[in-house]
Design a protein around this motif. Structure first.
Motif, PDB file in Angstrom:
ATOM      1  N   GLY B 440       0.670  -5.806  -7.794  1.00 19.56           N
ATOM      2  CA  GLY B 440      -0.332  -4.763  -7.608  1.00 19.56           C
ATOM      3  C   GLY B 440       0.166  -3.752  -6.596  1.00 19.56           C
ATOM      4  O   GLY B 440       1.381  -3.606  -6.413  1.00 19.56           O
ATOM      5  N   ALA B 441      -0.743  -3.043  -5.958  1.00 20.98           N
ATOM      6  CA  ALA B 441      -0.326  -2.058  -4.953  1.00 20.98           C
ATOM      7  C   ALA B 441       0.407  -2.785  -3.827  1.00 20.98           C
ATOM      8  O   ALA B 441       0.048  -3.894  -3.453  1.00 20.98           O
ATOM      9  N   THR B 442       1.456  -2.143  -3.306  1.00 23.71           N
ATOM     10  CA  THR B 442       2.234  -2.762  -2.247  1.00 23.71           C
ATOM     11  C   THR B 442       1.472  -2.763  -0.938  1.00 23.71           C
ATOM     12  O   THR B 442       0.932  -1.741  -0.524  1.00 23.71           O
ATOM     13  N   VAL B 443       1.434  -3.910  -0.279  1.00 22.65           N
ATOM     14  CA  VAL B 443       0.793  -4.023   1.033  1.00 22.65           C
ATOM     15  C   VAL B 443       1.869  -4.335   2.066  1.00 22.65           C
ATOM     16  O   VAL B 443       2.657  -5.264   1.879  1.00 22.65           O
ATOM     17  N   LEU B 444       1.900  -3.535   3.127  1.00 24.19           N
ATOM     18  CA  LEU B 444       2.832  -3.761   4.228  1.00 24.19           C
ATOM     19  C   LEU B 444       2.032  -4.087   5.482  1.00 24.19           C
ATOM     20  O   LEU B 444       0.992  -3.480   5.723  1.00 24.19           O
ATOM     21  N   ARG B 445       2.522  -5.036   6.260  1.00 25.70           N
ATOM     22  CA  ARG B 445       1.869  -5.264   7.542  1.00 25.70           C
ATOM     23  C   ARG B 445       2.446  -4.293   8.568  1.00 25.70           C
ATOM     24  O   ARG B 445       3.582  -3.833   8.433  1.00 25.70           O
ATOM     25  N   VAL B 446       1.669  -3.994   9.589  1.00 24.68           N
ATOM     26  CA  VAL B 446       2.179  -3.228  10.722  1.00 24.68           C
ATOM     27  C   VAL B 446       2.286  -4.229  11.861  1.00 24.68           C
ATOM     28  O   VAL B 446       1.273  -4.635  12.439  1.00 24.68           O
ATOM     29  N   LYS B 447       3.508  -4.670  12.142  1.00 30.05           N
ATOM     30  CA  LYS B 447       3.710  -5.760  13.112  1.00 30.05           C
ATOM     31  C   LYS B 447       3.008  -5.451  14.437  1.00 30.05           C
ATOM     32  O   LYS B 447       3.036  -4.312  14.906  1.00 30.05           O
ATOM     33  N   GLY B 448       2.379  -6.458  14.966  1.00 35.72           N
ATOM     34  CA  GLY B 448       1.771  -6.321  16.281  1.00 35.72           C
ATOM     35  C   GLY B 448       0.410  -5.646  16.278  1.00 35.72           C
ATOM     36  O   GLY B 448      -0.133  -5.360  17.339  1.00 35.72           O
ATOM     37  N   THR B 449      -0.161  -5.339  15.117  1.00 39.89           N
ATOM     38  CA  THR B 449      -1.456  -4.652  15.115  1.00 39.89           C
ATOM     39  C   THR B 449      -2.531  -5.355  14.286  1.00 39.89           C
ATOM     40  O   THR B 449      -3.702  -5.080  14.469  1.00 39.89           O
ATOM     41  N   GLY B 450      -2.165  -6.194  13.339  1.00 40.96           N
ATOM     42  CA  GLY B 450      -3.170  -6.788  12.443  1.00 40.96           C
ATOM     43  C   GLY B 450      -3.566  -5.862  11.308  1.00 40.96           C
ATOM     44  O   GLY B 450      -4.339  -6.237  10.433  1.00 40.96           O
ATOM     45  N   ARG B 451      -3.059  -4.639  11.323  1.00 44.15           N
ATOM     46  CA  ARG B 451      -3.394  -3.690  10.260  1.00 44.15           C
ATOM     47  C   ARG B 451      -2.384  -3.752   9.120  1.00 44.15           C
ATOM     48  O   ARG B 451      -1.301  -4.299   9.268  1.00 44.15           O
ATOM     49  N   GLY B 452      -2.767  -3.119   8.016  1.00 43.03           N
ATOM     50  CA  GLY B 452      -1.860  -3.045   6.882  1.00 43.03           C
ATOM     51  C   GLY B 452      -1.811  -1.640   6.317  1.00 43.03           C
ATOM     52  O   GLY B 452      -2.751  -0.851   6.495  1.00 43.03           O
ATOM     53  N   LEU B 453      -0.709  -1.314   5.667  1.00 44.44           N
ATOM     54  CA  LEU B 453      -0.562  -0.038   4.973  1.00 44.44           C
ATOM     55  C   LEU B 453      -0.339  -0.325   3.491  1.00 44.44           C
ATOM     56  O   LEU B 453       0.323  -1.305   3.141  1.00 44.44           O
ATOM     57  N   VAL B 454      -0.900   0.514   2.659  1.00 46.11           N
ATOM     58  CA  VAL B 454      -0.792   0.319   1.217  1.00 46.11           C
ATOM     59  C   VAL B 454      -0.262   1.603   0.591  1.00 46.11           C
ATOM     60  O   VAL B 454      -0.696   2.702   0.959  1.00 46.11           O
ATOM     61  N   LEU B 455       0.681   1.464  -0.328  1.00 47.83           N
ATOM     62  CA  LEU B 455       1.210   2.642  -1.023  1.00 47.83           C
ATOM     63  C   LEU B 455       0.780   2.622  -2.478  1.00 47.83           C
ATOM     64  O   LEU B 455       0.874   1.590  -3.142  1.00 47.83           O
ATOM     65  N   GLY B 456       0.308   3.754  -2.973  1.00 47.31           N
ATOM     66  CA  GLY B 456      -0.050   3.883  -4.386  1.00 47.31           C
ATOM     67  C   GLY B 456       0.545   5.160  -4.946  1.00 47.31           C
ATOM     68  O   GLY B 456       0.707   6.149  -4.230  1.00 47.31           O
ATOM     69  N   LEU B 457       0.883   5.143  -6.230  1.00 48.85           N
ATOM     70  CA  LEU B 457       1.437   6.330  -6.885  1.00 48.85           C
ATOM     71  C   LEU B 457       0.553   6.699  -8.070  1.00 48.85           C
ATOM     72  O   LEU B 457      -0.054   5.830  -8.693  1.00 48.85           O
ATOM     73  N   GLY B 458       0.510   7.986  -8.386  1.00 51.19           N
ATOM     74  CA  GLY B 458      -0.238   8.427  -9.555  1.00 51.19           C
ATOM     75  C   GLY B 458       0.481   9.554 -10.254  1.00 51.19           C
ATOM     76  O   GLY B 458       1.223  10.323  -9.633  1.00 51.19           O
ATOM     77  N   GLY B 459       0.240   9.673 -11.559  1.00 51.51           N
ATOM     78  CA  GLY B 459       0.858  10.740 -12.351  1.00 51.51           C
ATOM     79  C   GLY B 459       0.927  10.293 -13.801  1.00 51.51           C
ATOM     80  O   GLY B 459       1.358   9.185 -14.067  1.00 51.51           O
ATOM     81  N   ASN B 460       0.451  11.106 -14.713  1.00 50.65           N
ATOM     82  CA  ASN B 460       0.429  10.732 -16.126  1.00 50.65           C
ATOM     83  C   ASN B 460       0.799  11.955 -16.961  1.00 50.65           C
ATOM     84  O   ASN B 460       0.017  12.892 -17.117  1.00 50.65           O
ATOM     85  N   ALA B 461       2.032  11.939 -17.475  1.00 53.49           N
ATOM     86  CA  ALA B 461       2.576  13.108 -18.178  1.00 53.49           C
ATOM     87  C   ALA B 461       1.773  13.449 -19.424  1.00 53.49           C
ATOM     88  O   ALA B 461       1.547  14.614 -19.736  1.00 53.49           O
ATOM     89  N   ARG B 462       1.322  12.416 -20.134  1.00 59.28           N
ATOM     90  CA  ARG B 462       0.644  12.675 -21.394  1.00 59.28           C
ATOM     91  C   ARG B 462      -0.656  13.442 -21.143  1.00 59.28           C
ATOM     92  O   ARG B 462      -0.978  14.399 -21.844  1.00 59.28           O
ATOM     93  N   VAL B 463      -1.385  13.017 -20.126  1.00 63.91           N
ATOM     94  CA  VAL B 463      -2.640  13.703 -19.806  1.00 63.91           C
ATOM     95  C   VAL B 463      -2.350  15.119 -19.308  1.00 63.91           C
ATOM     96  O   VAL B 463      -3.029  16.077 -19.680  1.00 63.91           O
ATOM     97  N   CYS B 464      -1.323  15.266 -18.453  1.00 58.27           N
ATOM     98  CA  CYS B 464      -0.986  16.595 -17.923  1.00 58.27           C
ATOM     99  C   CYS B 464      -0.617  17.567 -19.038  1.00 58.27           C
ATOM    100  O   CYS B 464      -0.973  18.740 -18.996  1.00 58.27           O
ATOM    101  N   ALA B 465       0.129  17.060 -20.014  1.00 56.04           N
ATOM    102  CA  ALA B 465       0.553  17.939 -21.103  1.00 56.04           C
ATOM    103  C   ALA B 465      -0.655  18.398 -21.911  1.00 56.04           C
ATOM    104  O   ALA B 465      -0.727  19.546 -22.353  1.00 56.04           O
ATOM    105  N   ALA B 466      -1.618  17.496 -22.085  1.00 59.31           N
ATOM    106  CA  ALA B 466      -2.794  17.842 -22.893  1.00 59.31           C
ATOM    107  C   ALA B 466      -3.777  18.701 -22.123  1.00 59.31           C
ATOM    108  O   ALA B 466      -4.431  19.584 -22.688  1.00 59.31           O
TER     109      ALA B 466
END
Lengths: 267, 739
Positions: B440-466
């Motif tokens: 699924g979406a990538t989850v990264l920890r931020v060492k020493g904080t208890g927080r996390g960062l998540v990266l997501g990508l979007g883009g759909n050529a077929r929809v853009c073309a239409a």
């Protein structure tokens, strides 16, 4: 010495982590030693020539000197390697992880050679390895036959020795880890890189120099999906601190919450 | 050319009007070196002369924003005194010519943007688009690009943690390589390219300068010709080992009071870096090309100024501290030269052994390119929105065996498992990767904080073309939805706009519409766009790529332990949040059935926002542990992905019944696509909590079934074994284009 962090525990094993230009797992290894295991550890420059204060020196993963020519081929000429050789001859612990294993092989401190992976591609994935020798300072907290789950990440990890050497390694029980399936069978399909006899880790005859391709520092905390790598670090801790205890009457090694050796889940 | 230095404005890609403007402003004709400098800096690649007007429309402000567009990268506050630095950049043109080095140097370039800000790069992600899988060049390009990313990223020790690989015949001659980099820095230590202080030293560190990549920015701002092989000299060669040393040396200097500013050498090489740093700080700069260490003999001043040799950084050092800073570089095995001084006269002055060979006003050189005024598009009849949606020209029978259709769909090039790609990337180094690619979406920890960062990508050529507006909005919505599925709040976006020749009215119109769609979606979802990149002229022989915005979203998890992953667990209840019906037009299923694309499903941004908030709440409350968005492959595709990820099957009731009764096609419900939809797995005893959250957010909610077993079953409609599905899904990628 580049950086130093002192351990909080009463009993301590002094670790050194060598930084070659191009090493890239030295901070990960230091993190496990200092933040997870609370041990004193230093980053050591590849130009250092004196390692006499260390119980265990780790050559970490990465691409030392860009792995140009051949993995580890240039790093073996770094000034620090003379000191590493002396440390090994002195019976202290010298431990190569991934690129560090490649450097130790190039330096002749461990037998064999490394070839490109059989698939000719870099491979990063979790694998299983079986402990085939639990009588080393790195594996004595496990037992022979135990299956550990660890990540690999390399392009030149296909271990090779001649048939004669292989027989000698077998005879002297220097094959410490073998790639296997989840049940411990060293099948060809469980061998991720084509290593001869599924070898994932070997030690020298004296058993104080050890190299392995998997990354124990990447599986020493539950949040990363596995803790089997801790067993190797803990083996070193208890063994070395026992030695300290024997020499200076120090207390018994601090109990560490060792996780069971097999099938630690994640992902 | 090398010796003669006789260059016309057209040779460097300048129009007559641009040339006239230069002459009028500097009150003389520029010499050959100056002309070359204008050529690269006024190229679209550097000046954004076509896109600037549009980019200004994108929202970039927000409470967390520490740095918006205009620096090497954008930055947001993620708490605990830390800033996340992020940017995405394209390396399309070089990758089309030499895929391995093109992609590798793309990674190198975006890394330098991040550590130029003082941030340690902690993650890479890449969005790749290739052409027809049957085309013989596609496999070559794919293997080269993936190999190049692995070569560079693995060596520098920055994990490649996320990505997408899309296939569409529109990219056959113009593959896209967009690379995103994320970095971390204490927020009070962000380094900017804001130089000041006349007399401060200009230091060039890293690789020696060679003839590689002369004027690559101009190359990237023109259509590829059929003689692409001859353009090879415009592609640079990467040295990730040197880059690794540069990263460590530059990061060691972060916080040093004698470090004034840092600027990477990317497009337009030394010309770009010295001009940017002077224009940015509203000061001047004086550089002697003789002081620049070279890789080759006999290089002219013009070549030194235009070279795009990789792994070089420009560092401004306080006067008097030069030797100390140079010693730091030396300790890291890096060569560095003092090549000039900052001045206060606003002039970029290039000397050769003390003689002035170029002298131009910095701000004019940097920002003086006239903005492009679009032609009025030819009047094309726009479809009346009140007319019913286009019905297919020919009938499309519902398949007899929907299970077999699901297998075919999961083996499709755009859906099958990407494991063969992401296993070539070290995605674990730095030991922050909590949820890896394939989970699924990538989850990264931020060492020493208890927080996390998540990266997501979007883009759909077929929809853009239409429908470019919907495509632009959907790229933003999708990236944020991916982040929401992990349970994270999207806090920043970065975008890469890949288009054809903007001077063609249809391309321009699609660019305008995509940007407008992105703007409205970013505003609706409340997420600022903090950085970005534009890549135009992605066309060959007059045929442009489909309009392709790629959007990266950064999500923040307050508690990294509280996140959801794509895979089902045993004993869960599976739910769909969002509307049940999907659309066959613009879907992978439609493509599989060779059905002509019609209008994409409409995007209701208000509903999108509520669905994402609902999922986030359910993850944060610990009710939902598994979530994935419904994208390519539709609802059945999402269920299969969740089952395949962990090997846990799912048995569904006939959730299609009501939709079918009201006239929907069963294949549209199962495989159709549409926005604002997420499948979640909740603890089976928390059904009330799921229903309550859906009610609170006014989100349609359908109970699909229960997890467990080793099959994917949907009542009597469809039943396939996970083993069979996995066989097709897991192995197809390595055999793309075979037969």
């Amino acid at each position: 010495m580049i950086e130093s962090r002192d351990g909080l525990a009463g009993v301590s094993v002094r670790f050194g982590v060598v930084v070659f230009p191009g090493s890239n797992c030295e901070r990960d290894t230091l993190h496990v030693l200092t933040d997870v295991l609370r041990q004193p550890a230093d980053l050591i420059s590849h130009e250092s020539t004196d390692l006499s204060g260390y119980d265990c020196v780790i050559l970490p993963g990465g691409f030392a000197h860009g792995d140009y020519l051949r993995a580890g081929a240039i790093a073996r000429f770094s000034p620090v390697m003379r000191a590493v050789e002396r440390l090994a001859a002195d019976g202290r612990l010298v431990w190569g992880i991934c690129n560090g294993f490649q450097v130790l092989v190039e330096a002749g401190l461990l037998p064999g050679a490394m070839l490109q992976n059989a698939g000719l591609r870099f491979v990063c994935r979790w694998v299983h390895v079986r402990v085939d020798a639990d009588d080393t300072p790195y594996t004595h907290s496990t037992s022979s036959g135990a299956v550990l789950r660890m990540p690999i990440a390399h392009h030149e990890g296909s271990y090779f020795v001649s048939p004669d050497q292989l027989a000698r390694l077998e005879q002297r029980r220097q094959i410490v880890l073998r790639y296997c399936d989840a049940d411990g069978a060293a099948t060809p399909s469980a061998n991720p890189n084509g290593s001869i006899s599924s070898i994932a880790g070997v030690c020298n005859e004296a058993r104080n120099v050890f190299g392995l391709m998997p990354h124990p520092e990447r599986c020493a905390e539950p949040i990363l999906g596995g803790v089997d790598g801790r067993l190797l670090f803990e083996s070193v801790l208890s063994r070395t601190s026992e030695r300290h205890a024997a020499t200076d009457g120090d207390s018994r090694p601090r109990a560490l919450s060792a996780a069971p050796g097999t099938g630690v889940a994640g992902g | 050319m090398r010796a003669a230095e006789r260059v016309s404005p057209a040779d460097v890609g300048l129009t007559k009007a641009e040339y006239q403007r230069i002459c009028d402003t500097i009150e003389r004709e520029p010499n050959a070196i100056e002309l070359g400098m204008f050529g690269v800096l006024w190229s679209e690649h550097c000046s954004y002369k076509h896109s600037k007007r549009l980019l200004r429309r994108l929202p970039s402000a927000g409470a967390r924003v520490l740095q918006g567009p205009g620096e090497n990268a954008g930055a947001v506050d993620i708490g605990d005194g830390l800033a996340a630095v992020m940017k995405i950049e394209s390396h399309n043109h070089p990758s089309a010519v030499e895929p391995f080095q093109g992609a590798a140097t793309g990674v190198g370039g975006i890394l330098r943007d991040i550590f130029a800000m003082g941030a340690r790069p902690i993650a890479l992600a890449d969005a790749l688009c290739f052409g027809d899988v049957q085309h013989p060049r596609t496999r070559y390009l794919l293997d080269g690009v993936v190999g190049g990313i692995a070569f560079y990223g693995n060596c520098v020790g920055v994990p490649t943690v996320a990505g997408s690989v899309a296939f569409n015949p529109g990219y056959t001659s113009n593959p896209l390589v967009n690379v995103l980099c994320l970095g971390l820095v204490p927020k009070d230590r962000i380094v900017r390219s804001l130089a000041s202080g006349a007399g401060n030293a200009v230091v060039l560190v890293g690789s020696a300068t060679g003839r590689d990549g002369i004027a690559g920015a101009s190359f990237a701002s023109a259509e590829l010709s059929t003689e692409r092989e001859e353009e090879r000299p415009a592609v640079q060669v990467g040295n990730p080992f040197l880059e690794k040393l540069l990263i460590e040396a530059c990061l060691e200097l972060v916080g040093d009071p004698d470090l004034v500013a840092v600027q990477d050498l990317g497009a337009a090489g030394l010309t770009g870096a010295v001009t940017e740093i002077a224009a940015h700080g509203d000061c001047g700069i004086e550089v002697d090309v003789e002081q620049v260490s070279r890789r080759e003999r006999g290089m002219t001043s013009r070549e030194v100024m235009l070279s795009e040799s990789q792994e070089r950084m420009l560092v401004i050092v306080r006067r008097g501290a030069e030797s100390r800073i140079l010693r730091v570089f030396k300790r890291w095995g890096l060569h560095s030269d003092v090549i000039g001084r900052m001045t206060d006269d606003g002039i970029v002055r290039i000397l050769q052994s003390g003689t002035v060979v170029a002298e131009l006003p910095a701000v004019f050189l940097s920002r003086g390119a006239p903005e492009f005024v679009p032609l009025q598009p030819e009047a094309t009849p726009t479809p009346d929105p009140m007319l019913p949606r286009e019905e297919p020209v020919r009938p499309l029978p519902v398949p007899q065996d929907l299970g077999a259709t699901l297998l075919d769909l999961l083996a499709a090039p755009n859906i099958c498992s990407r494991r063969p790609v992401f296993e070539q990337y070290d995605h674990m180094v730095q030991t922050n990767t909590v949820a890896a690619p394939g989970e699924g979406a990538t989850v990264l920890r931020v060492k020493g904080t208890g927080r996390g960062l998540v990266l997501g990508l979007g883009g759909n050529a077929r929809v853009c073309a239409a429908d470019p507006w919907t495509g632009g909005a959907l790229a933003v919505a999708e990236a944020c939805r991916n982040v929401a599925c992990a349970g994270a709040e999207p806090v920043a976006l970065t975008d890469c706009l890949n288009f054809g020749d903007p001077e063609r009215p249809d391309v321009w119109k699609s660019l305008e519409d995509v940007v407008e769609g992105m703007r409205e979606a970013a505003l609706a979802l409340g997420v600022p766009i903090i950085s970005g990149n534009v890549s135009l002229y992605n066309e060959t022989m007059g045929v442009a790529i489909p309009p392709t915005p790629i959007v990266g979203a950064l999500g923040l998890l307050e508690d990294v332990d509280r996140h959801a992953r794509a895979g089902f667990r045993h004993g869960q209840t599976a739910w769909l949040l969002g509307p049940l019906g999907g659309t066959i037009a613009c879907s992978e299923y439609g493509a599989l059935r060779d059905w002509e694309d019609g209008a994409p499903p409409p995007l209701d941004l208000a509903l999108e926002r509520r669905v994402q908030a609902c999922v986030r709440d359910l993850v944060a409350a610990g009710v939902v542990q598994s979530a994935t968005d419904v994208s390519e492959g539709g609802l059945a595709g999402a269920l299969a992905e969740m089952a395949l990820t962990t090997g846990v099957g799912v048995a569904c009731t006939d959730f299609c019944a009501s939709a079918v009764a009201s006239g929907e096609r069963v294949d549209a419900v199962l495989f159709g696509e549409g926005p604002a939809r997420v499948v979640v797995g909740s603890a089976s005893d928390r059904a009330d909590a799921v229903a309550a959250a859906a009610r609170a957010w006014s989100v349609p909610c359908t109970r699909l079934g229960a997890t467990g077993g080793d099959r994917i079953e949907i009542a009597r409609i469809l039943s396939v074994s996970l083993g069979d599905v996995n066989e097709r899904w897991a192995t197809s990628f390595d055999h793309l284009g075979d037969e």
